[in-house]
Design an enzyme around this catalytic site. Structure first.
Site, PDB file in Angstrom:
ATOM      1  N   ASP A 142      -0.621  -3.686   6.209  1.00 60.46           N
ATOM      2  CA  ASP A 142      -0.528  -3.642   7.468  1.00 60.46           C
ATOM      3  C   ASP A 142      -2.253  -3.314   7.614  1.00 60.46           C
ATOM      4  O   ASP A 142      -2.412  -3.327   8.204  1.00 60.46           O
ATOM      5  CB  ASP A 142       0.014  -1.885   7.462  1.00 60.46           C
ATOM      6  CG  ASP A 142       0.982  -1.500   7.945  1.00 60.46           C
ATOM      7  OD1 ASP A 142       1.564  -1.620   8.173  1.00 60.46           O
ATOM      8  OD2 ASP A 142       0.825   0.326   8.142  1.00 60.46           O
ATOM      9  N   HIS A 157       4.944  -4.268  10.654  1.00 61.54           N
ATOM     10  CA  HIS A 157       5.743  -4.155  11.983  1.00 61.54           C
ATOM     11  C   HIS A 157       5.409  -4.746  13.232  1.00 61.54           C
ATOM     12  O   HIS A 157       4.921  -6.391  13.643  1.00 61.54           O
ATOM     13  CB  HIS A 157       4.259  -3.023  12.295  1.00 61.54           C
ATOM     14  CG  HIS A 157       4.333  -1.682  11.101  1.00 61.54           C
ATOM     15  ND1 HIS A 157       4.971  -0.601  11.617  1.00 61.54           N
ATOM     16  CD2 HIS A 157       3.349  -1.558  10.559  1.00 61.54           C
ATOM     17  CE1 HIS A 157       4.270   0.222  10.886  1.00 61.54           C
ATOM     18  NE2 HIS A 157       3.535  -0.145  10.080  1.00 61.54           N
ATOM     19  N   HIS A 210      -6.953  -0.906   6.330  1.00 60.72           N
ATOM     20  CA  HIS A 210      -5.704   0.054   6.559  1.00 60.72           C
ATOM     21  C   HIS A 210      -6.272   1.042   5.826  1.00 60.72           C
ATOM     22  O   HIS A 210      -6.811   1.934   5.664  1.00 60.72           O
ATOM     23  CB  HIS A 210      -5.079  -0.778   6.552  1.00 60.72           C
ATOM     24  CG  HIS A 210      -4.079  -0.072   6.987  1.00 60.72           C
ATOM     25  ND1 HIS A 210      -3.925   0.946   8.352  1.00 60.72           N
ATOM     26  CD2 HIS A 210      -3.098   0.292   6.078  1.00 60.72           C
ATOM     27  CE1 HIS A 210      -2.432   1.272   8.330  1.00 60.72           C
ATOM     28  NE2 HIS A 210      -2.366   1.480   7.529  1.00 60.72           N
ATOM     29  N   HIS A 237       1.384   3.914   1.504  1.00 57.22           N
ATOM     30  CA  HIS A 237       1.826   4.695   3.059  1.00 57.22           C
ATOM     31  C   HIS A 237       3.491   5.136   3.064  1.00 57.22           C
ATOM     32  O   HIS A 237       4.430   3.854   2.820  1.00 57.22           O
ATOM     33  CB  HIS A 237       1.295   4.031   4.006  1.00 57.22           C
ATOM     34  CG  HIS A 237       0.169   3.844   5.119  1.00 57.22           C
ATOM     35  ND1 HIS A 237      -0.603   3.741   5.580  1.00 57.22           N
ATOM     36  CD2 HIS A 237      -0.510   5.819   4.029  1.00 57.22           C
ATOM     37  CE1 HIS A 237      -1.609   3.945   6.087  1.00 57.22           C
ATOM     38  NE2 HIS A 237      -1.934   4.897   5.325  1.00 57.22           N
ATOM     39  N   HIS A 269       1.281  -1.528  -0.135  1.00 52.29           N
ATOM     40  CA  HIS A 269       0.448  -0.369  -0.558  1.00 52.29           C
ATOM     41  C   HIS A 269       0.788   1.799  -0.307  1.00 52.29           C
ATOM     42  O   HIS A 269       2.018   1.485   0.062  1.00 52.29           O
ATOM     43  CB  HIS A 269      -0.896   0.229   1.027  1.00 52.29           C
ATOM     44  CG  HIS A 269      -0.493  -0.123   2.539  1.00 52.29           C
ATOM     45  ND1 HIS A 269       0.043  -1.206   2.960  1.00 52.29           N
ATOM     46  CD2 HIS A 269      -0.474   1.085   3.254  1.00 52.29           C
ATOM     47  CE1 HIS A 269       0.961  -0.437   4.781  1.00 52.29           C
ATOM     48  NE2 HIS A 269       0.255   1.182   4.697  1.00 52.29           N
ATOM     49  N   ASP A 279       5.740   4.523   5.083  1.00 51.79           N
ATOM     50  CA  ASP A 279       6.734   3.778   5.500  1.00 51.79           C
ATOM     51  C   ASP A 279       6.493   2.359   4.442  1.00 51.79           C
ATOM     52  O   ASP A 279       7.079   1.496   5.188  1.00 51.79           O
ATOM     53  CB  ASP A 279       6.379   3.253   7.202  1.00 51.79           C
ATOM     54  CG  ASP A 279       5.122   3.213   7.570  1.00 51.79           C
ATOM     55  OD1 ASP A 279       4.289   2.982   6.840  1.00 51.79           O
ATOM     56  OD2 ASP A 279       5.122   1.830   8.483  1.00 51.79           O
ATOM     57  N   HIS A 280       5.949   1.943   3.943  1.00 56.03           N
ATOM     58  CA  HIS A 280       6.330   1.031   3.081  1.00 56.03           C
ATOM     59  C   HIS A 280       6.716   1.391   1.124  1.00 56.03           C
ATOM     60  O   HIS A 280       7.177   0.718   0.840  1.00 56.03           O
ATOM     61  CB  HIS A 280       5.165   0.555   3.012  1.00 56.03           C
ATOM     62  CG  HIS A 280       4.602   0.089   4.385  1.00 56.03           C
ATOM     63  ND1 HIS A 280       4.116  -1.623   4.483  1.00 56.03           N
ATOM     64  CD2 HIS A 280       3.563   1.254   5.226  1.00 56.03           C
ATOM     65  CE1 HIS A 280       3.546  -1.256   5.463  1.00 56.03           C
ATOM     66  NE2 HIS A 280       3.637   0.084   6.192  1.00 56.03           N
TER      67      HIS A 280
HETATM   68 FE    FE Z   1       2.375   0.925   8.313  1.00 50.86          FE
HETATM   69 ZN    ZN Z   2      -0.101   1.801   6.732  1.00 45.85          ZN
END
Ligand code: FE
Ligand code: ZN
Length: 257
Positions: free
Chosen positions: A137, A175, A113, A56, A54, A58-59
């Site tokens: 996530d 995570h 999410h 985001h 996805h 942090d990905h």
């Molecule tokens: Fe994340």
């Molecule tokens: Zn995420």
């Protein structure tokens, strides 16, 4: 295919898939480029694929830098994420197949999410081998992702698809939230002996600063409250007999935990 886990940022995991006989690698959700580049150099492998779950940061934060170093890398993501994943070239839909080093991965569309989230399930190639699920996530060890762009009904449907995979599937979630997730789970499913045992186990693992990923899907089915909306204990904690409402209320309690 070998999976190497790279811990980055405060609690993210990047997964590097490698086939060292061919000196090739793929990466799942590169939050950062630098740790991936360092590992690739160490292994003498070149990057052929980025699998994003996805959009985001942090990905996908490392996508652009990795593309600079490996201009021929193919960047995969969900069809609905068009315009949100840097460098995305392949727009995947439910049921499409991807490939890395002889392993075939099936794409699951798992909104909740985010509205575009996908998961990749690499089925075993030989009997006795385990499947590998990269679920970003959506499903966490002992928990699930927050509902930023989706409804409880969508997330329940998404998690139902993942729950249908074999018990020995390795769950590579993005995570390290396991201990906190299980602490919450105990508040609503405290009489579950499998959950109690898992909590003790994870507490010991984390006290040694070791990782709890991958988990096994069978363990998730027995202990993760977000896969257990039909269980009487969780229905009574949510004060509902209805699946979506039970799920929604448990998710809301976790948001406040
Ligand atoms: Fe994340
Ligand atoms: Zn995420």
């Amino acid at each position: 295919m070998q999976v190497t886990l790279l811990p980055v940022l405060s609690d993210n995991y990047i997964f590097l898939l490698t086939d060292l006989s061919q000196k090739i690698a793929a990466v799942v959700d590169p939050a950062l480029a630098e740790p991936v580049l360092r590992k690739l150099q160490e292994m003498g492998a070149s990057l052929v694929t980025i699998f994003n779950t996805h959009h985001h940061s942090d990905h996908v934060g490392g996508n652009e830098e990795l593309i600079k170093h490996f201009p021929n890398v193919r960047v995969y993501g969900g069809a609905e994420d068009k315009g949100r994943i840097p460098g995305q070239q392949v727009f995947l839909e439910e049921g499409e197949l991807v490939e890395f080093a002889g392993r075939v991965g099936e794409v699951f569309f798992v909104p909740g999410h985010t509205r575009a989230h996908i998961a990749y399930y690499f089925s075993p190639t030989t009997p006795g081998e385990t499947g590998d699920l990269f679920c970003g996530d959506t499903l966490f060890a002992g928990g699930c992702g927050r509902l930023f762009e989706g409804t409880p009904a969508q997330m329940l449907n998404s998690l139902s698809k993942l729950r249908a995979l074999p018990d020995n599937t390795r769950v590579w979630c993005a995570h390290e939230y396991t201990l906190g997730n299980l602490q919450f789970a105990l508040t609503i499913d405290g009489n579950n002996p499998d959950l109690q045992a898992r909590f003790a186990d994870v507490k010991a693992v984390r006290s040694r600063s070791e990782v709890t990923i991958p988990s096994l899907l069978g363990v998730e089915k027995r202990t993760n409250p977000f896969l257990r909306w039909e269980q009487p204990a969780l229905q009574s904690a949510a004060n509902s007999q209805e699946s979506v409402q039970t799920f929604a209320r448990i998710r809301a309690m976790k948001d406040r935990f």
